[in-house]
Write a protein that holds these residues in place. Sequence first.
Motif, mmCIF file in Angstrom:
data_model
loop_
_atom_site.group_PDB
_atom_site.id
_atom_site.type_symbol
_atom_site.label_atom_id
_atom_site.label_comp_id
_atom_site.label_asym_id
_atom_site.label_seq_id
_atom_site.Cartn_x
_atom_site.Cartn_y
_atom_site.Cartn_z
ATOM 1 N N ILE A 112 0.843 -1.205 0.000
ATOM 2 C CA ILE A 112 0.000 0.000 0.000
ATOM 3 C C ILE A 112 0.876 1.253 0.000
ATOM 4 C CG2 ILE A 112 -1.620 1.364 1.364
ATOM 5 C CD1 ILE A 112 -2.915 -0.925 -0.125
ATOM 6 N N ALA A 113 1.967 1.209 0.785
ATOM 7 C CA ALA A 113 2.901 2.343 0.793
ATOM 8 C C ALA A 113 3.533 2.528 -0.585
ATOM 9 C CB ALA A 113 3.977 2.121 1.852
ATOM 10 N N ILE A 114 3.858 1.398 -1.249
ATOM 11 C CA ILE A 114 4.434 1.491 -2.596
ATOM 12 C C ILE A 114 3.409 2.046 -3.579
ATOM 13 C CG2 ILE A 114 5.363 0.148 -4.519
ATOM 14 C CD1 ILE A 114 6.548 -1.776 -2.462
ATOM 15 N N ALA A 115 2.151 1.600 -3.444
ATOM 16 C CA ALA A 115 1.091 2.093 -4.332
ATOM 17 C C ALA A 115 0.904 3.598 -4.183
ATOM 18 C CB ALA A 115 -0.215 1.354 -4.044
ATOM 19 N N GLU A 116 0.987 4.099 -2.937
ATOM 20 C CA GLU A 116 0.882 5.543 -2.723
ATOM 21 C C GLU A 116 2.053 6.273 -3.373
ATOM 22 O OE1 GLU A 116 0.603 5.959 1.469
ATOM 23 O OE2 GLU A 116 -1.550 5.571 1.541
ATOM 24 N N LYS A 117 3.234 5.687 -3.274
ATOM 25 C CA LYS A 117 4.423 6.292 -3.877
ATOM 26 C C LYS A 117 4.310 6.328 -5.402
ATOM 27 C CE LYS A 117 9.408 5.492 -4.429
ATOM 28 N NZ LYS A 117 10.525 4.586 -4.074
ATOM 29 N N GLU A 166 -5.181 4.930 -5.687
ATOM 30 C CA GLU A 166 -6.578 5.267 -5.975
ATOM 31 C C GLU A 166 -7.195 4.229 -6.906
ATOM 32 O OE1 GLU A 166 -9.129 8.992 -7.899
ATOM 33 O OE2 GLU A 166 -7.051 9.288 -7.262
ATOM 34 N N GLU A 167 -6.423 3.774 -7.869
ATOM 35 C CA GLU A 167 -6.919 2.744 -8.782
ATOM 36 C C GLU A 167 -7.230 1.458 -8.019
ATOM 37 O OE1 GLU A 167 -5.419 0.304 -12.775
ATOM 38 O OE2 GLU A 167 -4.106 1.783 -11.799
ATOM 39 N N ILE A 168 -6.376 1.096 -7.080
ATOM 40 C CA ILE A 168 -6.610 -0.110 -6.267
ATOM 41 C C ILE A 168 -7.834 0.070 -5.394
ATOM 42 C CG2 ILE A 168 -5.648 -1.544 -4.413
ATOM 43 C CD1 ILE A 168 -2.873 -1.027 -5.613
ATOM 44 N N SER A 178 -8.116 5.080 1.199
ATOM 45 C CA SER A 178 -6.820 5.731 1.451
ATOM 46 C C SER A 178 -7.023 7.252 1.475
ATOM 47 C CB SER A 178 -5.820 5.361 0.357
ATOM 48 O OG SER A 178 -6.224 5.918 -0.884
ATOM 49 N N PRO A 179 -6.151 7.976 2.159
ATOM 50 C CA PRO A 179 -6.264 9.444 2.175
ATOM 51 C C PRO A 179 -6.226 10.055 0.780
ATOM 52 C CG PRO A 179 -4.734 8.697 3.863
ATOM 53 C CD PRO A 179 -5.075 7.496 3.044
ATOM 54 N N ILE A 180 -5.458 9.458 -0.132
ATOM 55 C CA ILE A 180 -5.347 10.015 -1.487
ATOM 56 C C ILE A 180 -6.675 9.913 -2.212
ATOM 57 C CG2 ILE A 180 -4.241 9.688 -3.733
ATOM 58 C CD1 ILE A 180 -1.725 8.817 -2.247
#
Length: 782
Positions: A575-580, A585-587, A617-619
């Motif tokens: 999840i941290a990698i996805a945010e990076k 958002e897509e997930i 997620s916050p994003i």
Amino acid sequence: MKSILFKMVVLLLLVSILGAALNMRGQTLFVSAIEEALFERDMAYIDHTFDRLNIILTLASGEIQKWNTIEENMDIDLTKYRLGVLKETLSAEQLYLFDKELELIESTGTLKEAKSIVMLLEQNLDHLSMETISNTFGYYVNPVDHKIKIVSQQYFEKTEIHIIQVHDLIQVMLRHYPVAVYESLYPYLLNDSSEYIDIDTQFKVTFLSPDELEQVKEQSGISALEVGNRIVIKRADAMDVFELATLDQKMWLEHPLLLRTITYENFKLSKMRDKMLLYIVLIIGLLILLTFLIYYKLIYKGLIHKITVLNNQIIENKSDHNHFNIEETGISEIDTIMNAYKSLKLLLNERENFIAEMGYFDTITGVGNIYLLEKDLNTLLSTADESDHISLVSIHLKNDREIVEQLSNENIQMFLSTFMTQIKTAFGFEAVYRTADYTFAALSSLNDEYGVIKQIQKLQDSMKKLLPNNEIELKIVAARYPEHGRSGDELINNIEIASQSQSNQTVIFYSQRLKDVYQKQLQLESDLKMALKNNEIFVVYQPVVDPYTFKIKGVEALVRWKRKNEHHVSPEIFIAIAEKLGIVEEIDKWVFEKSCRMLMLWEEIFEEDFFVSINTSPIWFTSPDFIKYIHDTMITLNVNPSKICLEITETCLIEDINLANGIILEAKALGVKIALDDFGKGYSSLNYLRRLEIDKLKIDKDFLLEMDFESQEYNLIDSIVDMAHHMNFEIVVEGVEEMPQLDYLKTLNVEMIQGYLFSQPLDKKEISQLLLEGGFINPKHK
């Protein structure tokens, strides 16, 4: 200049070819226009001539009226005068006496002339004067000599006799007017065939009576000719133009017709056309030549040539930043521009030098930046050998946000200056750089890690002494030449790799192990980008249970990733990698849609009240299309909004709680429930509760781990549950794994329990099976 000359030569050739083409095509529209112009010119000349003839006829009629009217007293005994007496009295050329029935009584003219007069009288009966005191005038063409004659008619009532006077127009004019009045008409009035021969054109004008016109039409083949139109007949050697007109005298006699014939001989017409075309070509050529001379003399020689010289001199001197060898042109305007250019060039050179210098230095601290570091490091290593030991040290201020919040802008600059001074003291004045806002770099010539660590320790100690009230957290990364890189770019790149380490150590030295971890991280990022397409991402569901009846109240949707190598990746990692990577958002959207589809199925097989909690997620929560996507998906899938619970974390609230609360209200307006997840992990969670419009509070498992069942110290969780109930929140306690925890939470009237005591996360088939069996799940006793 050569290009312009070439274009002008081509233009002159084209004009010449055009002239030749027009000369060869004699019947083109252009030539026809020339011929038409010739016709109009000649006709205009004739019209002008006969306009004057009309004036002469009017003047002549007036004189006859004035001097040749037979007095009224002659009416008493007219017969005794007869023609012989009258001829002596009057100045008429011919006299005719007619009775009332227009029978000829006596005449001084020939029989042919008398017949013409009788015909005229018969044709104009309605216009004859029947009073003694008035005359009626007209004109006609004498059939004998074809000259225009003035006719005067007077009637005597007592004797019922018409007297007709015929006057020669020339004689009337000679007698009463100067020759200058009619001298231009003299050839027409004297000759029986009036014609005028021009140098290039011959035209002839013939006076005809109406009966004579028909004969002429038959002979010339112009039977269709009418007054006012024109007929052109082309012959082998010439071209004839016929026009028919009449004199504009509104009198009683029938007007004589004027047949105007113009003959153009072909060789003469062609000669005229050729002349006109030649004139046109010459005029165009002269204009082009004149334009070229003006261009060459005034524009090229006077301006463009000198501008070109100036431009060439500028190009020759553009690489020289200090000297200019530009000669003056002699034109004040250009020399003014040249001097302005010199001044501008000097100013630009100064600014270029300043920008080039500033591009290598930090404006706040005055030390070199990352670009100067790269330059100095590459220069240093280009002359280094294997025995040299050069270390690159990166110093990053980890708690920069906390320090910024405590200091004002002025104090921040002072802090940075102090920090830089201590780095210079520790590593050397000339070898310190600022590579980012709160990241610095230094070059050390010590040949072992111990020496570098001593320099770092010195820096830490000096900062503690100077800033005892500010806790400074540093992350220091070092790489050495030649072990960790043989070029400046390689050392800087390896420093960046080492700085990605998640180690809690203050000082990190680059190693191959760190590079391997970094490369694995890069591979992980690459794999995650393709995970959704490769169906490696999936959803599991952990039951949320009623602690009193052990009945499933709902499930929490949890995303999982199983790579192709069959290894599961922890959600905390990917999840941290996805945010990076910007794909979280897509997930989130994918998980939301999958969960809604499962909810549709579970509503059919489980009639009890049942919900699905979905993490945001916050994003995604703060994205502009968050509410719209939730709404559109629920509408598309026909999902009951009241059975969906969106879980948010405190991270969603930190930036702007008012914005977050607005989004919460919009979501609740759709009918969904809102839960605050992981309550207790944040810094100031209690402050948020009073302001948030949430429905559920999920208490983090860390509170359970801190419970001491032996001493029965549960005060903190007691207070949280009691406060949440006062705010009308439903309580969900996460991480329940033991029966004593469950028993105690039941005493606090907690509404829902989630944890391994009841079930780990299950796949959709296992959840479906539980619901089909009644939806009950018993705790697992250890």
